[in-house]
Design a protein around this motif. Structure first.
Motif, short mmCIF file in Angstrom:
data_model
loop_
_atom_site.label_atom_id
_atom_site.label_comp_id
_atom_site.label_asym_id
_atom_site.label_seq_id
_atom_site.Cartn_x
_atom_site.Cartn_y
_atom_site.Cartn_z
N ARG A 105 0.85 -1.18 0.00
CA ARG A 105 0.00 0.00 0.00
C ARG A 105 0.89 1.24 0.00
N ILE A 106 0.58 2.17 -0.85
CA ILE A 106 1.31 3.43 -0.86
C ILE A 106 0.39 4.50 -1.43
N SER A 107 0.39 5.66 -0.84
CA SER A 107 -0.52 6.72 -1.28
C SER A 107 0.09 7.47 -2.47
N PRO A 108 -0.75 8.09 -3.29
CA PRO A 108 -0.22 8.90 -4.40
C PRO A 108 0.72 9.99 -3.93
N GLU A 109 0.39 10.61 -2.80
CA GLU A 109 1.22 11.70 -2.29
C GLU A 109 2.62 11.21 -1.94
N THR A 110 2.71 10.00 -1.40
CA THR A 110 4.02 9.43 -1.07
C THR A 110 4.83 9.19 -2.34
N ILE A 111 4.15 8.75 -3.40
CA ILE A 111 4.85 8.53 -4.68
C ILE A 111 5.37 9.86 -5.23
N TYR A 112 4.53 10.91 -5.16
CA TYR A 112 4.99 12.22 -5.60
C TYR A 112 6.18 12.69 -4.77
N ALA A 113 6.12 12.47 -3.47
CA ALA A 113 7.22 12.87 -2.59
C ALA A 113 8.51 12.14 -2.98
N PHE A 114 8.37 10.87 -3.33
CA PHE A 114 9.51 10.08 -3.78
C PHE A 114 10.08 10.65 -5.09
N ILE A 115 9.20 10.95 -6.04
CA ILE A 115 9.64 11.43 -7.35
C ILE A 115 10.42 12.73 -7.23
N TYR A 116 9.92 13.64 -6.37
CA TYR A 116 10.51 14.98 -6.28
C TYR A 116 11.50 15.13 -5.13
N SER A 117 11.85 14.03 -4.48
CA SER A 117 12.80 14.11 -3.35
C SER A 117 14.21 14.42 -3.86
N GLU A 118 15.00 15.04 -3.02
CA GLU A 118 16.39 15.34 -3.37
C GLU A 118 17.17 14.06 -3.62
N GLU A 119 16.86 13.03 -2.86
CA GLU A 119 17.60 11.77 -2.95
C GLU A 119 17.46 11.12 -4.32
N LYS A 138 16.13 12.78 -7.14
CA LYS A 138 15.95 13.78 -8.18
C LYS A 138 16.75 13.43 -9.44
N HIS A 139 17.93 12.83 -9.25
CA HIS A 139 18.78 12.50 -10.39
C HIS A 139 18.17 11.44 -11.30
N ARG A 140 17.18 10.68 -10.80
CA ARG A 140 16.54 9.65 -11.61
C ARG A 140 15.52 10.25 -12.60
N LYS A 141 15.12 11.49 -12.36
CA LYS A 141 14.21 12.22 -13.25
C LYS A 141 12.92 11.45 -13.52
N PHE A 142 12.33 10.89 -12.46
CA PHE A 142 11.06 10.17 -12.62
C PHE A 142 9.93 11.10 -13.06
N TRP A 143 10.09 12.40 -12.83
CA TRP A 143 9.06 13.35 -13.23
C TRP A 143 8.85 13.34 -14.75
N GLU A 144 9.85 12.86 -15.50
CA GLU A 144 9.71 12.80 -16.96
C GLU A 144 8.65 11.79 -17.39
N TYR A 145 8.29 10.86 -16.50
CA TYR A 145 7.28 9.85 -16.83
C TYR A 145 5.88 10.29 -16.42
N LEU A 146 5.77 11.42 -15.73
CA LEU A 146 4.45 11.90 -15.31
C LEU A 146 3.71 12.51 -16.51
N PRO A 147 2.39 12.61 -16.40
CA PRO A 147 1.61 13.10 -17.56
C PRO A 147 2.10 14.41 -18.15
N TRP A 148 2.41 15.38 -17.28
CA TRP A 148 2.76 16.70 -17.83
C TRP A 148 4.23 17.01 -17.70
N LYS A 149 5.04 16.06 -17.19
CA LYS A 149 6.50 16.15 -17.19
C LYS A 149 7.03 17.43 -16.54
#
Length: 234
Positions: free
Chosen positions: A30-44, A46-57
């Motif tokens: 179980r994981i909430s959407p907000e936790t996933i967003y926090a993971f994507i945009y975390s400093e730790e 950030k270098h993985r650039k997961f935000w590029e896979y989000l709908p609006w990048k």
């Protein structure tokens, strides 16, 4: 599990909701959407650039206008305000919203149709953005469906829809949005945005094949949706 689906283009909300269906007896999954967003945009991470896979990048967390009415080019135009009330409720299958996604230079495009209840997307490449090509695309999409699956279609005011009366041969009644009111067919607008994730604006569709487009559509129709209880349109 989360990262694999981020890479496939699923939103954090889709991932979270689908997880409950796939692992109903495992509370650890179980994981909430907000936790996933926090993971994507975390400093730790950030270098993985997961935000590029989000709908609006978007690198950071933070309306489209419709077209005017081509009154002289859309004969027998019927307003959305005359559309049966049952369409609005999404309880009945067979009501669609249609539009054209334009390619680079407006030379060619993709005709899209989305069924309002199931959110099922269908798309057909058109070599020109004109009424004949749009009509042929609609016939290809709708003619393979049983009669109960093609009741109405709601369109914007593009000149490519001036032959809309021909759809009556398939049992389809057509309705048109108000000028500059694309939100009145918001389901289609949203799905055009999904297509644009694969084919961004200014993309030349000349070398795009229908088979490649079918693969894109299939992937979109296989994603879980919150509005469907995290089942897929398929």
């Amino acid at each position: 599990w989360v990262v694999a689906r981020l890479i496939r283009g699923w939103s954090p909300e889709q991932i979270s909701g689908r997880m409950r269906l796939v692992f109903p007896e495992n509370p650890k999954m179980r994981i909430s959407p907000e936790t996933i967003y926090a993971f994507i945009y975390s400093e730790e991470y950030k270098h993985r650039k997961f935000w590029e896979y989000l709908p609006w990048k978007r690198k950071k967390r933070f309306h489209k206008h419709g077209r005017k009415v081509h009154r002289g080019r859309i004969p027998d135009r019927v307003s959305i305000h005359s559309r049966p009330v049952v369409v609005e409720g999404r309880e009945q299958f067979g009501h669609w919203e249609g539009d054209t996604v334009e390619g680079k230079g407006h030379k060619n495009g993709i005709h899209t149709e989305v069924e309002r209840k199931s959110r099922f997307l269908a798309a057909c490449k058109v070599e020109k953005i004109d009424s004949l090509c749009a009509l042929e695309a609609q016939k290809k999409i709708f003619s393979s469906l049983p009669i109960h699956a093609r009741k109405t279609v709601t369109l914007d005011n593009g000149r490519e829809f001036h032959l809309h009366q021909e759809l009556k041969m398939l049992g389809i009644n057509t309705f048109f949005c108000d000028p500059y009111s694309s939100w009145q067919r918001g389901t289609n607008e949203y799905h055009n945005g999904l297509v644009r994730r694969y084919l961004p604006k200014k993309t030349d569709f000349t070398n795009l094949t229908q088979e490649e487009l079918n693969d894109i559509v299939s992937e979109i129709n296989s994603r879980p949706r919150k509005c469907l209880g995290f089942y897929t349109p398929k």
